[in-house]
Scaffold this active site. Structure first.
Site, PDB file in Angstrom:
ATOM      1  N   SER A 153       0.817  -1.215   0.000  1.00  0.00           N
ATOM      2  CA  SER A 153       0.000   0.000   0.000  1.00  0.00           C
ATOM      3  C   SER A 153       0.850   1.265   0.000  1.00  0.00           C
ATOM      4  CB  SER A 153      -0.900   0.013   1.236  1.00  0.00           C
ATOM      5  OG  SER A 153      -1.583  -1.198   1.356  1.00  0.00           O
TER       6      SER A 153
HETATM    7  N1  SAH Z   1      -0.477  -4.900   4.057  1.00  0.00           N
HETATM    8  C1  SAH Z   1       0.154  -5.375   2.857  1.00  0.00           C
HETATM    9  C2  SAH Z   1      -0.752  -5.160   1.670  1.00  0.00           C
HETATM   10  C3  SAH Z   1      -0.863  -6.392   0.858  1.00  0.00           C
HETATM   11  S1  SAH Z   1      -2.063  -6.403  -0.406  1.00  0.00           S
HETATM   12  C4  SAH Z   1       1.510  -4.733   2.678  1.00  0.00           C
HETATM   13  O1  SAH Z   1       1.858  -3.834   3.463  1.00  0.00           O
HETATM   14  O2  SAH Z   1       2.256  -5.151   1.801  1.00  0.00           O
HETATM   15  C5  SAH Z   1      -3.334  -7.387   0.316  1.00  0.00           C
HETATM   16  C6  SAH Z   1      -2.990  -8.805   0.674  1.00  0.00           C
HETATM   17  O3  SAH Z   1      -4.179  -9.441   1.103  1.00  0.00           O
HETATM   18  C7  SAH Z   1      -2.455  -9.650  -0.488  1.00  0.00           C
HETATM   19  O4  SAH Z   1      -1.191 -10.174  -0.164  1.00  0.00           O
HETATM   20  C8  SAH Z   1      -3.491 -10.761  -0.635  1.00  0.00           C
HETATM   21  O5  SAH Z   1      -2.936 -12.015  -0.998  1.00  0.00           O
HETATM   22  C9  SAH Z   1      -4.092 -10.795   0.771  1.00  0.00           C
HETATM   23  N2  SAH Z   1      -5.414 -11.421   0.853  1.00  0.00           N
HETATM   24  C10 SAH Z   1      -6.476 -11.310   0.009  1.00  0.00           C
HETATM   25  N3  SAH Z   1      -7.507 -12.052   0.451  1.00  0.00           N
HETATM   26  C11 SAH Z   1      -7.089 -12.651   1.608  1.00  0.00           C
HETATM   27  C12 SAH Z   1      -7.694 -13.556   2.524  1.00  0.00           C
HETATM   28  N4  SAH Z   1      -8.951 -14.007   2.366  1.00  0.00           N
HETATM   29  N5  SAH Z   1      -6.980 -13.959   3.587  1.00  0.00           N
HETATM   30  C13 SAH Z   1      -5.713 -13.514   3.784  1.00  0.00           C
HETATM   31  N6  SAH Z   1      -5.090 -12.670   2.950  1.00  0.00           N
HETATM   32  C14 SAH Z   1      -5.761 -12.243   1.859  1.00  0.00           C
END
Ligand code: SAH
Length: 212
Positions: A62
């Site tokens: 993000s």
């Molecule tokens: N906070 C992270 C943002 C990652 S993007 C950072 O700082 O890098 C969002 C993430 O949510 C992705 O890695 C995706 O795989 C995960 N995601 C999506 N659906 C999910 C679920 N049902 N359970 C766990 N993770 C999930």
């Protein structure tokens, strides 16, 4: 810390403040957390830009301003047990770990969870527990949580997660099924009623069912 990164950090802090992130504890932790350690070396030179960047599995780390705003919205004091859904690169997790007592984080891609865990270890962040599962279901065995944060967009009100919030707890999540979602803050009042507060428009990858 190199000269360049000193300047880049100062610039990022300025952008955060301009955007309205003023909590000194959040700003200080973001200044001290090396975002370059959470992106592909290919993007290391852009790591301190206030921009979202691609990470593994087609996901994104993000924008720092959004990380700062969401972290501030959690109103952490240092004593909280936090649940994060969507570990991704682990950057948001690292920030939370320095502002809370313990962080439980869930990622649906095992490879991403493993990479993030290696980063936590390398940075000496030892109050984080990571799990590969469907975060939409939360972590019932560890509930209740003082704070819950979703870094992927819930298509609608995340009831299963709200039910894992303790009294006085706060849940911050992007909610909506479209490309742009509303960042919402839910607060569990002592009378058991959830107060809902819209914070801003955001763009997150969707929360997907199951594991990747
Ligand atoms: N906070 C992270 C943002 C990652 S993007 C950072 O700082 O890098 C969002 C993430 O949510 C992705 O890695 C995706 O795989 C995960 N995601 C999506 N659906 C999910 C679920 N049902 N359970 C766990 N993770 C999930």
């Amino acid at each position: 810390m190199s000269e360049g990164s000193f300047q880049a950090r100062a610039q990022l802090l300025l952008a955060l403040r301009k955007g309205g992130v003023t909590d000194p504890r959040v700003l200080s932790v973001m200044e001290q957390t090396p975002r370059d350690a959470f992106v592909d070396p290919h993007f290391a030179t852009s790591a301190w830009d206030d921009a979202a960047l691609p990470i593994a599995c087609g996901q994104t780390i993000s924008q720092p301003f959004v990380v700062g705003a969401m972290t501030a919205a959690l109103e952490l004091t240092g004593s909280e047990k936090v649940l994060e859904i969507g570990t991704g690169s682990g950057y948001q997790t690292a920030i939370l770990s320095k502002l809370a007592r313990r962080v439980f984080t869930i990622e649906r891609y095992r490879s991403m969870m493993k990479t993030a865990q290696a980063r936590f270890e390398a940075l000496g962040l030892n109050n984080i527990v990571a799990q590969c599962s469907d975060g939409g279901l939360g972590w019932p065995r560890q509930a209740p949580f003082d704070r819950i944060i979703l870094t992927c967009a819930a298509p609608s009100q995340p009831d299963a997660l709200l039910s894992q919030l303790g009294p006085g707890g706060i849940l911050v999540a992007p909610v909506g099924a479209g490309a742009v979602q509303e960042l919402l803050r839910y607060r569990l009042r002592p009378d058991g009623v959830f107060e809902e507060e819209p914070l801003m428009d955001v763009r997150f990858v969707p929360l997907l069912p199951g594991t990747g």
